[in-house]
Write a protein that holds these residues in place. Structure first.
Motif, short mmCIF file in Angstrom:
data_model
loop_
_atom_site.label_atom_id
_atom_site.label_comp_id
_atom_site.label_asym_id
_atom_site.label_seq_id
_atom_site.Cartn_x
_atom_site.Cartn_y
_atom_site.Cartn_z
N LYS A 45 0.81 -1.21 0.00
CA LYS A 45 0.00 0.00 0.00
C LYS A 45 0.85 1.27 0.00
O LYS A 45 0.52 2.24 -0.69
N VAL A 46 1.92 1.26 0.79
CA VAL A 46 2.73 2.48 0.90
C VAL A 46 3.77 2.56 -0.23
O VAL A 46 3.84 3.55 -0.97
N ILE A 47 4.60 1.52 -0.35
CA ILE A 47 5.65 1.53 -1.37
C ILE A 47 5.08 1.20 -2.75
O ILE A 47 5.50 1.75 -3.76
N GLY A 48 4.13 0.26 -2.78
CA GLY A 48 3.48 -0.08 -4.04
C GLY A 48 4.32 -0.91 -4.97
O GLY A 48 4.24 -0.76 -6.20
N ASP A 49 5.12 -1.82 -4.44
CA ASP A 49 5.97 -2.68 -5.26
C ASP A 49 5.53 -4.12 -5.04
O ASP A 49 5.74 -4.70 -3.96
N ALA A 50 4.92 -4.74 -6.05
CA ALA A 50 4.37 -6.09 -5.90
C ALA A 50 5.46 -7.13 -5.66
O ALA A 50 5.28 -8.07 -4.87
N GLN A 51 6.60 -6.98 -6.34
CA GLN A 51 7.69 -7.94 -6.13
C GLN A 51 8.24 -7.84 -4.71
O GLN A 51 8.50 -8.85 -4.06
N MET A 52 8.42 -6.61 -4.24
CA MET A 52 8.88 -6.44 -2.87
C MET A 52 7.87 -7.02 -1.89
O MET A 52 8.25 -7.66 -0.90
N THR A 53 6.61 -6.85 -2.16
CA THR A 53 5.56 -7.38 -1.28
C THR A 53 5.64 -8.89 -1.20
O THR A 53 5.59 -9.48 -0.11
N PRO A 150 16.54 -6.11 -7.62
CA PRO A 150 16.62 -5.14 -6.51
C PRO A 150 15.36 -5.13 -5.64
O PRO A 150 15.46 -5.07 -4.41
N SER A 151 14.19 -5.17 -6.26
CA SER A 151 12.95 -5.17 -5.48
C SER A 151 12.83 -6.44 -4.66
O SER A 151 12.40 -6.41 -3.49
N ARG A 152 13.19 -7.56 -5.23
CA ARG A 152 13.09 -8.83 -4.52
C ARG A 152 14.06 -8.86 -3.32
O ARG A 152 13.68 -9.27 -2.22
N GLY A 155 12.77 -6.61 -0.55
CA GLY A 155 11.71 -7.26 0.23
C GLY A 155 12.25 -8.33 1.16
O GLY A 155 11.83 -8.44 2.31
N TRP A 156 13.21 -9.11 0.66
CA TRP A 156 13.80 -10.18 1.47
C TRP A 156 14.55 -9.61 2.68
O TRP A 156 14.37 -10.07 3.81
N TRP A 157 15.38 -8.60 2.44
CA TRP A 157 16.17 -8.04 3.54
C TRP A 157 15.28 -7.28 4.52
O TRP A 157 15.54 -7.29 5.74
#
Length: 740
Positions: A45-53, A150-152, A155-157
């Motif tokens: 919702k805030v960052i809006g990055d599906a891969q990071m989510t 980078p997004s992945r 999200g992992w870290w």
């Protein structure tokens, strides 16, 4: 009343289906319920990055639910840092290797094998295996180029950092380690019983208490799936300590059963036994967290005085033999308790492997200590990681075979998912990972429960979506409760319950990401079914008997290596060879593999056909053979070799040859079945240390080395009856078809 009329099968089924209360599981669920929804809201919702989510949610689930790190807060922090780093590596490899399909399948084999094999390092590494593989299977089976990396990784870290903080802040007070506590209790029981025998105050209750402590120690030791939990230095020290305490228990039982009268023992032997009592109490104190240490030099000097007295035996043959029997038990207990004390110091982190190397050199090699010898011992001793790799680089190793089988199964699942083009290929691989077991029968049973749980979860999740639709507000309200249930069920509820809870969580999660209704659950059922089928086929083709086959082979290797080591140790003790026995490393390596196989066998579902007492009799038999050779190899160095007067060496060599033939036949019994049935196995008749072991015509002086070797061999002969029956029963089981 209704419960009173339930059948035994219904009652057992009801017990198997119940959910148990667990404070650690509750804390785990609370942590996950707080962290996972918050990370989901932040990244989506805030960052809006599906891969990071996606990687933040599954990364936090892996760190908070799938793993369970032990030790102090520092140990847990280091373990989470290791998971973050290792997961970053596997995540990167999964992203890079995800396309084309052949590269994804082939590249999975070395990656998955390395992750599985790394679990042998220790308990925390083993706990992190599935979470680390989760970081790999998610990108390898997903669509995404290197641009998404980078997004992945972010999200992992993010997941690892927040999860680590949550674990450290909401961690229960560390409970006392069961194995350490039971080892301490056994050491106290041993000290009490040996002290009572020294003062002639043994009672009937003492042996019973010692037997109970010994039994509880072995139950705690074999009750964990890793050695003893792992291959780290403290873990190896603790495993060796358990073996030594069990050997001490056998020796103390012989002392206290009326076989010996320690009140008549010579003063040097009594002093050595008294120091052994003190060492056992200090071991217990050390294992209980106290800053106790053992003066190993005092025990060594007492052993030397006992040996000097043994060289001066005189009088009648019966008198000399009784004195030699007392000296044998005193010397054996001195060796065992001193070695146990050194292992206890390493197991509790008080000393380093270098200390243990010096102790072994001083006690087993009989060389002087000092700065130069300390440095040379370090150079000659291989480092622990290299030793562990060498030990496991064999088809006789459960870790090696299990890692290879798991890697092939996951690679096959990746290939199937890529070739079939299923919509959510990730679930095919995850389904394989979830139900992967070592044997075909065990995998089949788990696969059925996984499918049943997934179907139930799909039905419940679908019903929820039918009732509330895909309204985001309602899904956001339900989502934390779904996380709570999915995080609590592992280890507290049947496997099918956990699968159902996880399926409900997945249905809600993906409908929040991309509303699709109940179809998400249906796709998960289909994909998990494919993954279960892959795992079952690989288990059937690659390792149908599971751990049981490797266990028998490892036991056979242990008996053969121990027999060779025994012969060399006897030659050394009698002065028939100039250099120390060099087969100790091989014997120890086979013992390590047996320990690993036993743990995997006891935790493997569907393979428990051999009675636990029979299994442990065989394991203890191999350990006793190895430690007996250790004890003979520790005889202090003589200045001049002895001649074979009166055929003394010839008689002892015949006894060693008889034992070697027995252990060769025993190994053939438990090894891989051949077309011809193995020869019947009978216990060895006692040879005794009578006239054949005492130079004729010399009643005033007796050979201490011959008495020492003869008593060790007699001790082994007396216990051959303990393993003949279990070996025959294991041979019968190994000749059965695997599907029976």
């Amino acid at each position: 009343t209704e419960l009173g009329h339930m059948s035994a099968g219904s009652w057992a089924w009801a017990r198997a289906m119940r959910v148990t209360w667990s404070v650690p599981a509750a804390l785990r669920a609370v942590r996950a319920t707080v962290v996972i929804p918050c990370l989901f809201a932040l990244t989506f919702k805030v960052i809006g990055d599906a891969q990071m989510t996606l990687f933040a949610v599954f990364g936090s689930f892996g760190a908070l639910v799938i793993t369970s790190f032990g030790g102090t807060r520092r140990d847990k922090a280091l373990a989470h840092l290791g998971l973050a780093v290792a997961g970053s590596v596997t995540l990167t490899l999964g992203t890079v290797l995800s396309s084309p399909a052949w590269l994804a399948a082939v590249g999975t084999i070395p990656v998955a094998f390395a992750v599985y094999a790394a679990g042998s390092v220790g308990p925390n590494a083993a706990s992190a295996v599935n979470a680390c593989l989760l970081a790999y299977v998610l990108p390898i089976a997903s669509v995404g180029s290197a641009a998404t990396l980078p997004s992945r990784l972010a999200g992992w870290w993010l997941a690892q950092a927040v999860s680590t903080a949550a674990v450290l802040l909401l961690a229960p007070r560390p409970a006392s380690d069961r194995l350490l506590a039971q080892a301490a209790a056994t050491a106290v029981a041993l000290a009490d019983e040996l002290d009572a025998a020294l003062h002639g105050a043994t009672t009937s209750a003492g042996p019973e208490q010692l037997a109970a402590a010994r039994r509880d120690l072995m139950n705690a030791f074999v009750g964990t799936p890793y050695r003893p939990t792992g291959r780290a230095v403290p873990d190896q020290g603790l495993a060796n300590l358990v073996h030594l305490l069990d050997w001490c228990a056998g020796l103390v039982s012989e002392v206290s059963d009326g076989h010996l009268d320690l009140l008549d023992a010579a003063q040097p032997d009594r002093e050595l036994l008294a120091l052994s009592v003190q060492a056992l109490r200090q071991i217990a104190a050390r294992l209980s967290g106290e800053r106790a240490s053992v003066d190993l030099e005092r025990i060594l000097q007492a052993r030397l005085r006992s040996t000097a007295h043994l060289q001066q035996l005189s009088g009648s043959q019966d008198t000399a033999l009784r004195a030699a029997d007392n000296a044998f038990h005193a010397q054996a207990l001195g060796v065992a308790t001193a070695a146990a004390a050194a292992e206890a110091m390493v197991a509790t982190g008080a000393e380093s492997p270098g200390f243990l190397a010096v102790v072994r050199q001083r006690w087993l090699a009989g060389l002087p200590t000092g700065a130069s010898s300390r440095e040379s011992s370090r150079q000659r001793n291989p480092d622990r990681p290299a030793s562990a790799i060498a030990t496991d680089a064999s088809l006789r190793s459960v870790w090696f075979v299990n890692s290879l089988r798991g890697a092939i199964a996951i690679a096959a699942a990746v290939a199937v998912a890529k070739v079939t083009g299923v919509q959510h290929a990730f679930w095919v691989v995850l389904g394989t990972l979830s139900v992967l077991r070592s044997s075909a029968t065990a995998t089949g049973a788990t696969a059925m429960r996984a499918l049943a749980g997934t179907v139930v979860g799909f039905v419940i999740g679908g019903a929820l979506l039918v009732a509330i639709g895909t309204n985001p507000t309602a899904l956001w309200v339900i989502y934390p409760f779904a996380v709570l249930v999915a995080a609590y069920t592992p280890g507290t509820a049947p496997f099918a319950f956990g699968q159902a809870a996880f399926t409900i969580l997945v249905v809600i999660l993906f409908n929040l990401l991309a509303p699709a209704g109940w179809k998400v659950g249906l796709l998960r059922v289909e994909d998990v079914a494919i993954g279960c089928a892959v795992s079952l086929v690989v288990g059937f083709l690659f390792w149908p008997r599971g751990v049981s086959a490797v266990l028998g082979d490892d036991l056979a290797d242990a008996f053969l290596a121990g027999s060779d080591y025994l012969g060399d140790a006897a030659d050394w003790a009698l002065g028939d060879r100039d250099d120390r026995p060099g087969l100790a490393v091989t014997a120890i390596a086979t013992g390590v593999r047996v320990d690993d196989a036993v743990r995997a066998y006891l935790t493997e579902q569907g393979s428990k056909r051999l009675a636990k007492k029979d299994l442990w009799a065989l394991v203890m038999g191999s350990m006793q053979l190895r430690l007996t050779a250790h004890s003979m190899a520790s005889l202090p160095t003589r200045t001049e070799p002895h001649a074979d007067d009166s055929g003394l060496h010839t008689a002892l060599r015949r006894q060693v040859a008889g034992l070697a033939q027995f252990y060769d036949r025993l190994a053939a019994q438990v090894a891989r079945p051949s077309r011809a049935a193995p020869d019947p196995l009978s216990p060895l008749p006692p040879s005794g240390i009578g006239a054949a072991h005492v130079p004729c015509g010399r009643p005033a002086a007796y050979r201490p080395d011959a008495l020492w070797v003869g008593l060790h061999l007699d001790h082994l002969e007396a216990h051959t009856a303990d393993v003949t029956g279990p070996a025959e029963r294991l041979a019968q089981l190994r000749r059965r078809p695997w599907w029976r």
